[in-house]
Scaffold this active site. Sequence first.
Site, mmCIF file in Angstrom:
data_model
loop_
_atom_site.group_PDB
_atom_site.id
_atom_site.type_symbol
_atom_site.label_atom_id
_atom_site.label_comp_id
_atom_site.label_asym_id
_atom_site.label_seq_id
_atom_site.Cartn_x
_atom_site.Cartn_y
_atom_site.Cartn_z
ATOM 1 N N HIS A 277 0.804 -1.215 0.000
ATOM 2 C CA HIS A 277 0.000 0.000 0.000
ATOM 3 C C HIS A 277 0.835 1.262 0.000
ATOM 4 C CE1 HIS A 277 1.174 -0.675 4.121
ATOM 5 N NE2 HIS A 277 0.706 0.499 4.496
ATOM 6 N N CYS A 278 2.163 1.159 0.025
ATOM 7 C CA CYS A 278 3.004 2.358 0.152
ATOM 8 C C CYS A 278 4.004 2.526 -0.985
ATOM 9 C CB CYS A 278 3.757 2.332 1.482
ATOM 10 S SG CYS A 278 2.722 2.698 2.908
ATOM 11 N N ILE A 279 4.925 1.590 -1.131
ATOM 12 C CA ILE A 279 6.079 1.808 -1.998
ATOM 13 C C ILE A 279 5.709 2.041 -3.462
ATOM 14 C CG2 ILE A 279 8.323 0.897 -2.710
ATOM 15 C CD1 ILE A 279 8.447 -0.660 -0.161
#
Length: 440
Positions: A277-279
């Site tokens: 969900h981030c990188i």
Amino acid sequence: MDLCKTPALAALQEKIATRQATVGIFGLGYVGLPLALRFSEVGIKVLGFDIDQVKVNAINTGKSYIERIAASTIAHAQAQGFNATSDFGRASEVDALIICVPTPLNKHREPDLSFIISTVEAALPHMREGQLLSLESTTWPGTTEEILAPRLLSRGLIPGQNCALVFSPEREDPGNPHYGTKDIPKVIGGITPTCLSVGIGLYEYAIQTMVPVSSPKAAEMTKLLENIHRSVNIGLVNEMKIVADKMGINIHEVIEAAATKPFGFVPYKPGPGLGGHCIPIDPYYLTWKAREYGVNTRFIELAGEINHYMPHWVINKIADALNDKGKSINGSKILLLGLAYKKNIDDTRESPAVVIIDLLQTKGAIVDYSDPHIPLFPRTRKYYFDLKSVTLTAESVKNFDCIVLTTDHDKFDYDLIQKNSQLIIDTRGRLLPSESIIAA
């Protein structure tokens, strides 16, 4: 502003200090649910909010929808007073509102804050003086001050006077056995020193180490730096993998050898693309905002281009390997091992395996997947395939023209897979390359 001169915040601080405050967690996914359970664990009453009635019903009946969280843990928290609702009108019941909703990209790879905005606007009519609003969702620097603060002010809620507003980025690492929610230091920035003080007072019950910074912008940028650091370095090793492959060198052997240097080198592993969900998302939040300041983030965007290309590179490796056996992707039966974005979890957010399935089907392949953590293909914002996990047996493995190892779960029987596969494309460096095992 001195807290003793602000009655609403003085009352909130007193509630927090005596553990009488109720925490509202908005978004009960991989970030929000563990945080809710942690507050409940330390004796803080929690009310969870989610638009997904399935999640709400699960929590209120003591069930889990995340593999690594036991149903008994939720049942225990429920017995302690944790419950959930889809009624945002109940925002008036809580003293702290913590937003843990997704911040994806739109089809143009630009920030999509619709989940944050819709959550705040649904709760706002029911907010009151003496509440803390904390945003944990990753976003571009300035969101808290430019998006949230004006909405509070429109309701007569003034951060630092009659309410508190902070940004404190989530740092969840699903499946990490060494660092749970309480163990990961918590960065936090407040609109005012008073806001910061109130935010720290609440979070320090649940998190062992607090890391205050000068502003929400600094906290927002901190989160982006953490993940852009990883994106850039993964982009580097992914590019190195492509070069090494052309030279006939095993990049995983090289990384292991380089990692023996006791200083100046941090090992990052290449793969079939970025997931989570981030990188895959966070770098684009900064590049988008940087343009407002006339800055082109070329280095960051280059890493993003490399990482975005990796599923396509895997497809080329599959095509070449099948071609060497006199076959084409069109009409071949291909099995992906692993749907999750990383090993030993059930999280498919932004998983490159899903992109690879889509690319293979577009080229005419007959695609299945096997993942011991994901029995049915979940519906995502971008993709849905009517598939369920294939049980691995000698017979089922033999039935496929090609096996693609996309996520190297420990639960896979690699001996059975190697003995019965016609062709394996290994994108994780789990297996030793051979005539029938191709590194990708």
